[in-house]
Write an enzyme that holds these catalytic residues in place. Structure first.
Site, mmCIF file in Angstrom:
data_model
loop_
_atom_site.group_PDB
_atom_site.id
_atom_site.type_symbol
_atom_site.label_atom_id
_atom_site.label_comp_id
_atom_site.label_asym_id
_atom_site.label_seq_id
_atom_site.Cartn_x
_atom_site.Cartn_y
_atom_site.Cartn_z
ATOM 1 N N TYR A 143 130.183 36.738 91.911
ATOM 2 C CA TYR A 143 129.053 36.891 92.826
ATOM 3 C C TYR A 143 129.261 38.158 93.638
ATOM 4 C CZ TYR A 143 125.761 35.864 96.623
ATOM 5 O OH TYR A 143 124.739 35.919 97.543
ATOM 6 N N ASP A 238 135.208 44.325 94.252
ATOM 7 C CA ASP A 238 134.487 43.627 95.304
ATOM 8 C C ASP A 238 135.502 42.746 96.020
ATOM 9 O OD1 ASP A 238 132.991 42.093 96.968
ATOM 10 O OD2 ASP A 238 131.478 41.531 95.473
ATOM 11 N N LYS A 266 133.088 39.581 105.195
ATOM 12 C CA LYS A 266 133.826 38.409 105.670
ATOM 13 C C LYS A 266 134.954 38.754 106.659
ATOM 14 C CE LYS A 266 131.896 35.734 101.999
ATOM 15 N NZ LYS A 266 131.592 35.993 100.613
HETATM 16 C C1 LIG Z 1 130.233 36.606 100.082
HETATM 17 C C2 LIG Z 1 130.337 37.623 99.022
HETATM 18 C C3 LIG Z 1 129.416 38.684 98.904
HETATM 19 C C4 LIG Z 1 128.178 38.758 99.756
HETATM 20 O O1 LIG Z 1 128.474 38.919 101.098
HETATM 21 P P1 LIG Z 1 127.346 38.513 102.195
HETATM 22 O O2 LIG Z 1 127.967 38.915 103.487
HETATM 23 O O3 LIG Z 1 127.118 37.057 102.039
HETATM 24 O O4 LIG Z 1 126.130 39.311 101.869
HETATM 25 C C5 LIG Z 1 129.661 39.666 97.980
HETATM 26 N N1 LIG Z 1 130.727 39.614 97.162
HETATM 27 C C6 LIG Z 1 131.631 38.611 97.231
HETATM 28 C C7 LIG Z 1 132.814 38.619 96.344
HETATM 29 C C8 LIG Z 1 131.437 37.573 98.145
HETATM 30 O O5 LIG Z 1 132.298 36.549 98.160
#
Ligand SMILES: *Cc1c(COP(=O)(O)O)cnc(C)c1O
Length: 424
Positions: A143, A238, A266
């Site tokens: 994701y 990511d 995060k």
């Molecule tokens: C949570 C997440 C996102 C998206 O971040 P948001 O702050 O919710 O937009 C993107 N990549 C990874 C790996 C994530 O866990």
């Protein structure tokens, strides 16, 4: 009698789609209604009905020090007293950028944004602008936020909702998004065989953490590094979850593989809406106002958000044993769950990397999207309900991680293990 959470939910669904502002907060996939949280401290959350929970979600990662850390709170209060936003350059942004660049060797320059979604969207645009190529390779079950081009075979809430692609995403937006199989370098090589000279970047979660938790197989990340280098494509890690969770230099340090571009979210916001993307100078200098890749944000680098993130990152940096201790805590906790699962004789698999872990209700080793999907979500729902009853707050969906924090004590983890024993 209805609980306050139940009556709030009744109101919420009237005015907010599904009653929640992010689908993963709904308890739909575990057949329940969400608990409304009033406050949290350390490893505990308290709902509006006064119930207490031992929290293994940690706001989906940011709360690595536990909720309401006094140093973070004080830093935020102090920033608030000076004004919430100026839409102009501030000292804290420089401090934040210097700090990130000093901690992550592959990053020379960094741009702050407001979410992980924005970070990924912007990093992908920079990769395309820098290489002059359009195609992106992503992995099924990873994701990367909810931007159009990334909603192809995505993990997290997309996975439990059972919608492989989102409505409202024009086919043109995903036409250049190619999907590969996690932990399968051959599937990546075949895409490069087809059109390697058109691939701007490979984007990967260096630890899959949105299809449950799926560690990278030995050599997988290095293999991606080698393929990208060979074809002049960029490797984007990511690290929205893994950044500052596995170590100060994230998964790249943990696994010893350098990315060209890295995305954060995060933990760098410590609970405030923050994201960031950074990488090599020559790539980042393609971003406006230096270069031709346009990217902007009214509230980007917001002073209150920077104050929160800086306070948290500095605490992490200044404790030389922090990650060793947290990762060891993860090894021992998830190791115990694995032992409990084995002894139970039930079809349960436990994956973990450091403080990230996942209990899968399947007998198949989980190494990618297809094997994660073999998990029995009904069994997870029963497990979730049983844990919740015992005061343990887990992610309300099978395909999410458990997050340990520095605030989880040995006693609390021992209690959680007892509950798990009764619930799996
Ligand atoms: C949570 C997440 C996102 C998206 O971040 P948001 O702050 O919710 O937009 C993107 N990549 C990874 C790996 C994530 O866990």
């Amino acid at each position: 009698m209805m609980t306050k959470s139940e009556s709030l939910f009744q109101e919420a669904v009237k005015y907010i789609p599904g009653g929640v502002n992010s689908p993963v907060r709904a308890f739909g996939s575990v057949g329940l209604t969400p608990r409304f949280i009033e406050r949290a401290r350390g490893s505990h959350m308290y709902d509006v009905d006064g119930r207490e929970y031992l929290d293994f979600v940690g706001s989906w990662g940011p709360m690595i020090l536990g909720h309401d850390h006094p140093a973070v709170r004080e830093s935020v209060i102090k920033a608030c007293e000076d004004g919430l936003s100026f839409g102009a350059a501030t000292e804290r942004e420089v401090e934040m950028a210097e700090l990130i660049c000093s901690l992550v060797p592959s990053i020379d320059m960094v741009r702050m944004v407001n979410s992980g979604t924005e970070a990924v969207m912007s990093a992908v645009r920079a990769a395309r602008g820098y290489t002059g190529r359009d195609k992106i390779v992503k992995f099924m079950g990873c994701y990367h936020g909810h931007s159009d081009a990334m909603l192809v075979k995505a993990g997290s809430g997309v996975m439990t909702a059972g919608v492989p692609d989102s409505a409202g995403v024009p086919a043109g937006c995903t036409a250049d998004t190619l999907s590969a199989v996690y932990n399968d370098l051959d599937s990546v090589q075949s895409l490069f065989d087809l059109c390697g000279d058109q691939i701007a970047a490979v984007i990967v979660e260096p630890v899959g953490a949105n299809m449950g938790v799926v560690p990278p197989a030995e050599g997988f990340l290095q293999g991606l590094r080698d393929i990208c280098t060979r074809y002049g494509s960029l490797l984007i890690f990511d690290e929205v979850i893994t950044g500052f969770r596995l170590g100060l230099d994230g998964a790249q340090g943990y696994f010893g593989v350098q990315a060209d571009l890295t995305t954060f979210g995060k933990i760098i916001g410590a609970g405030m809406p923050v994201g960031a993307y950074g990488g090599k100078r020559e790539i980042m200098e393609t971003v406006a106002p230096v270069g031709k890749v346009y990217q902007a944000g009214t509230l980007s680098g917001n002073p209150v958000a920077m104050a929160a993130g800086l306070a948290q990152l500095r605490l992490l940096r200044d404790d030389p044993l922090f990650y060793e201790k947290l990762n060891r805590k993860g090894d021992s906790f998830y190791g115990e769950i694995e032992r409990i699962a084995e002894e139970s004789g039930k079809p349960v698999r436990v994956n973990h990397v450091g403080s990230l872990g996942c209990v899968f209700f399947t007998e198949v080793p989980v190494v990618n999207y297809a094997t994660a999907k073999t998990a029995d979500t009904q069994k997870y729902a029963a497990y979730f309900a049983s844990m919740l009853k015992q005061g343990i707050y887990l992610a309300p969906a099978q395909f999410e991680a458990m997050f340990l924090s520095a605030a989880h004590s040995e006693e609390e983890l021992a209690y959680a293990l007892e509950c798990i024993k009764k619930s799996i």
